[in-house]
Enzyme design. Structure first.
Site, PDB file in Angstrom:
ATOM      1  N   CYS A  79       7.723   2.865   1.761  1.00  0.00           N
ATOM      2  CA  CYS A  79       6.926   1.731   2.234  1.00  0.00           C
ATOM      3  C   CYS A  79       7.545   0.432   1.736  1.00  0.00           C
ATOM      4  CB  CYS A  79       5.495   1.875   1.723  1.00  0.00           C
ATOM      5  SG  CYS A  79       4.472   0.415   1.963  1.00  0.00           S
ATOM      6  N   GLU A  80       7.777  -0.473   2.643  1.00  0.00           N
ATOM      7  CA  GLU A  80       8.419  -1.728   2.268  1.00  0.00           C
ATOM      8  C   GLU A  80       7.495  -2.660   1.484  1.00  0.00           C
ATOM      9  OE1 GLU A  80       7.915  -4.470   6.247  1.00  0.00           O
ATOM     10  OE2 GLU A  80       9.589  -3.074   6.182  1.00  0.00           O
ATOM     11  N   HIS A  81       6.216  -2.382   1.466  1.00  0.00           N
ATOM     12  CA  HIS A  81       5.282  -3.255   0.754  1.00  0.00           C
ATOM     13  C   HIS A  81       5.226  -2.982  -0.745  1.00  0.00           C
ATOM     14  CE1 HIS A  81       3.162  -3.590   4.855  1.00  0.00           C
ATOM     15  NE2 HIS A  81       4.027  -4.570   4.704  1.00  0.00           N
ATOM     16  N   HIS A  82       5.311  -1.704  -1.138  1.00  0.00           N
ATOM     17  CA  HIS A  82       5.180  -1.344  -2.557  1.00  0.00           C
ATOM     18  C   HIS A  82       6.346  -0.501  -3.063  1.00  0.00           C
ATOM     19  CE1 HIS A  82       0.993  -1.996  -1.125  1.00  0.00           C
ATOM     20  NE2 HIS A  82       0.970  -2.745  -2.214  1.00  0.00           N
ATOM     21  N   GLN A 120       5.109   2.507   8.704  1.00  0.00           N
ATOM     22  CA  GLN A 120       4.992   3.636   9.622  1.00  0.00           C
ATOM     23  C   GLN A 120       4.900   3.176  11.066  1.00  0.00           C
ATOM     24  OE1 GLN A 120       2.142   6.676   8.569  1.00  0.00           O
ATOM     25  NE2 GLN A 120       2.019   7.414  10.669  1.00  0.00           N
ATOM     26  N   HIS A 148       0.566   8.261   2.589  1.00  0.00           N
ATOM     27  CA  HIS A 148       1.216   7.123   1.949  1.00  0.00           C
ATOM     28  C   HIS A 148       0.919   7.067   0.453  1.00  0.00           C
ATOM     29  CE1 HIS A 148       2.550   4.870   5.593  1.00  0.00           C
ATOM     30  NE2 HIS A 148       1.761   5.800   6.120  1.00  0.00           N
ATOM     31  N   CYS A 150       1.158   4.528  -1.452  1.00  0.00           N
ATOM     32  CA  CYS A 150       0.417   3.310  -1.802  1.00  0.00           C
ATOM     33  C   CYS A 150      -1.080   3.472  -1.535  1.00  0.00           C
ATOM     34  CB  CYS A 150       0.985   2.095  -1.071  1.00  0.00           C
ATOM     35  SG  CYS A 150       1.053   2.244   0.712  1.00  0.00           S
TER      36      CYS A 150
END
Length: 189
Positions: A79-82, A120, A148, A150
């Site tokens: 995941c590019e956020h976390h 995703q 996920h 996260c």
């Protein structure tokens, strides 16, 4: 340009120090190197063209009219956020036009696109677009079901939830056609 493992090692050492850990203590002394090796694998799809996996298509003549469905393709992405992993299953369907591809090429497309910092929703669209562009089929349907890190380990901590995303192109954008394929996917579970 590949993944810069030396920079990753330095960054991981800095993160460990920033959280108050002793980077030299037993158990952590090799962690920066291990993380750098893992990141090289996790992000190995950067700079790789997923269409390369579809270049050796097999001519089948004019429209075969028959669906190709590959179910239960395991994948993992970050995941590019976390920068936490998400793990799931991809289901890939296409209606051949004039070419098909070896079935092993479809998971290779998923692997390549998943091996990048991702969301995703975008991953699903990028897989569908690669299949559409690489095979020029009459239709494409991609369904991803993933858990996920996260969502399961921080914030809402919903460890048993999963996210389903879908992307379709051409003839497989029709709701009735999608419903038939979804039933075939479910029948394999």
């Amino acid at each position: 340009m590949g993944v810069d493992k030396t920079r990753i090692q330095a960054a991981v050492s800095e993160i460990l120090a920033a959280i108050g850990e002793d980077v030299e203590r037993p158990g952590l002394e090799s962690t920066p190197k291990r993380v750098a090796e893992a990141y090289a694998e996790f992000f190995g799809g950067l700079g790789v063209d997923p269409l390369d996996h579809l270049r050796d298509s097999i001519p089948v003549g004019p429209h075969t009219g028959e669906l190709v469905l590959l179910r239960d393709v395991a994948f993992r992405s970050i995941c590019e956020h976390h920068l936490l992993p998400f793990l799931g299953t991809a289901h890939l369907a296409y209606l051949p036009n004039e070419h098909v591809v070896g079935l092993g090429r479809l998971p290779a497309v998923v692997e390549t696109i998943a091996a990048r910092p991702q969301m995703q929703e975008r991953l699903t669209e990028e897989i569908a677009e690669a299949l559409q562009e690489g095979l020029n089929p009459l239709g494409v349907l991609v369904v991803l079901d993933a858990v996920h890190g996260c969502v399961g380990t921080r914030g809402p901590r919903q460890s048993s939830s999963s996210t389903v995303t879908m992307a379709s192109r051409g003839a497989l954008s029709d709701p009735a056609a999608r419903a038939e394929i979804i039933a075939l996917i479910a029948a394999g579970s």
